[in-house]
Scaffold this motif. Structure first.
Motif: not given
Length: 350
Positions: A13-22, A56-60, A226-232, A299-301
């Motif tokens: 997962h990365n969000d570079v498209l969001l940054r480049l489109g800002g 990723a295509v993410w919409i604010p 792009h997820s982690n462990a709730y136990a930690l 989850d870069f960017d």
């Protein structure tokens, strides 16, 4: 140990498209210039052994001042207007294809695991088109079929907001991910359609009831990109051990999110977080899911990451820390890219 000693990384997962489109993002051409903003561009990716990943295509939300996925704890934002979501999604998707068009063959949007593997072997950066939330998809699913033809191969049903299909999980510390209702009937139809088309369903950002609804419906491996462990790190954004066990039973996988507030036991947004915190998360994920079911989902960017990594060029530091922990060359290859290739081959029916 030098960078060349490590395997190439394919990232979940990365969000570079969001940054480049800002406003100051520079558009697709900026991806090819080494910058000092954000985490990811092609020169820094080459330095860090980043071979490719899910883009990723993410919409604010329209009134968000700092559109950054996963950063602000609290209640869920409202659902997006469908026309707005579609317009913004098309602009971000065009950004991805704009990068491909300007790449002189160095960057390719891939649609099969075989093509992905070939790109990694040949030093071409493979990109998987991923929608982080189905907000732009209508309940008749016409847009889904059109987007599939355009290259969509991975879909998160939600981000941290409700839509016609499901409800995302608001980010809270020391609160379970069981935060709301499960899939709607339209959501169930969307899962079935994704199974028919062999689109990967991404469970990151989905609340717990939605997770179990998908698990009961799907015939594909369960994947949280792009997820982690709730136990930690007991953030509602993370996965409980029963969820991780279900992913293991499905022959699925989890990509480690680099966001410090999803890694640390106190969920603090602290850039001084040491690499050992990331390694401990990998250890737990491997213990629950298995060495064949864990990778990276940086989850870069989109998030605050450890200053010990800094940006994509710092990936060898994480691989080195994992090697020091005892992960051998074969395990590092699996974590770096082989597990993603495996699960996509199975999901996409190859």
């Amino acid at each position: 140990m030098g960078r060349d000693a490590f395997p190439v990384v394919f990232d979940g997962h990365n969000d570079v498209l969001l940054r480049l489109g800002g406003p100051d993002g520079g558009g697709p051409g900026a991806f090819f210039e080494r910058g000092d903003r954000g985490h990811l561009d092609l020169p820094r990716a080459r330095e860090g052994g980043f071979g490719g990943g899910f883009f990723a295509v993410w919409i604010p939300s329209p009134r968000e001042q700092t559109p950054a996925p996963g950063r602000t704890p609290g209640s869920l934002p409202p659902a997006l207007d469908a026309a707005y979501a579609l317009r913004r999604s098309m602009a971000a998707t065009a950004m991805l294809f704009g990068i491909e068009d300007r790449s002189d063959g160095k960057f390719r949007v891939v649609r099969t695991a075989a093509e992905l593997r070939r790109c990694l072997d040949e030093g071409v950066m493979p990109a998987v088109l991923h929608f982080e939330g189905a907000d732009a998809i209508d309940t008749d699913l016409d847009a889904l079929h059109v987007l599939y033809r355009a290259g969509l191969r991975s879909l998160g049903l939600v981000w941290g907001r409700p839509n016609a299909f499901a409800e995302g999980v608001a980010v809270h510390f020391r609160r379970s991910p069981d935060t709301g209702p499960g899939l709607t009937e339209a959501g169930r139809e969307l899962v079935r359609a994704c199974n028919d088309l062999r689109i990967m369903i991404d469970l990151s950002h989905l609340n717990e009831r939605g997770f179990w609804d998908v698990a009961a419906l799907t015939d594909a491996p369960l994947v949280a990109s792009h997820s982690n462990a709730y136990a930690l790190c007991p953030s509602s954004r993370n996965l409980t051990d029963p969820q991780l066990d279900a992913i293991a039973a499905s022959d699925g996988m989890v990509g480690l999110n680099f966001a410090v507030n999803f890694l640390r036991e106190d969920a603090a947004r602290d850039a001084s977080t040491p690499l050992d915190v990331m390694v401990r998360q990998i250890d737990h994920l491997v213990e629950r899911v298995g060495i064949d079911g864990v990778g990276f989902g940086s989850d870069f960017d989109g998030v605050l990451i450890s200053q010990e990594i800094g940006d994509v060029s710092g990936l060898p530091k994480l691989l080195s820390a994992l090697g020091d922990r005892g992960y051998d060359d074969g395990a590092l290859r699996k974590l770096a890219h082989e597990n993603w290739v495996r699960v996509l081959r199975k999901t996409w029916g190859e």
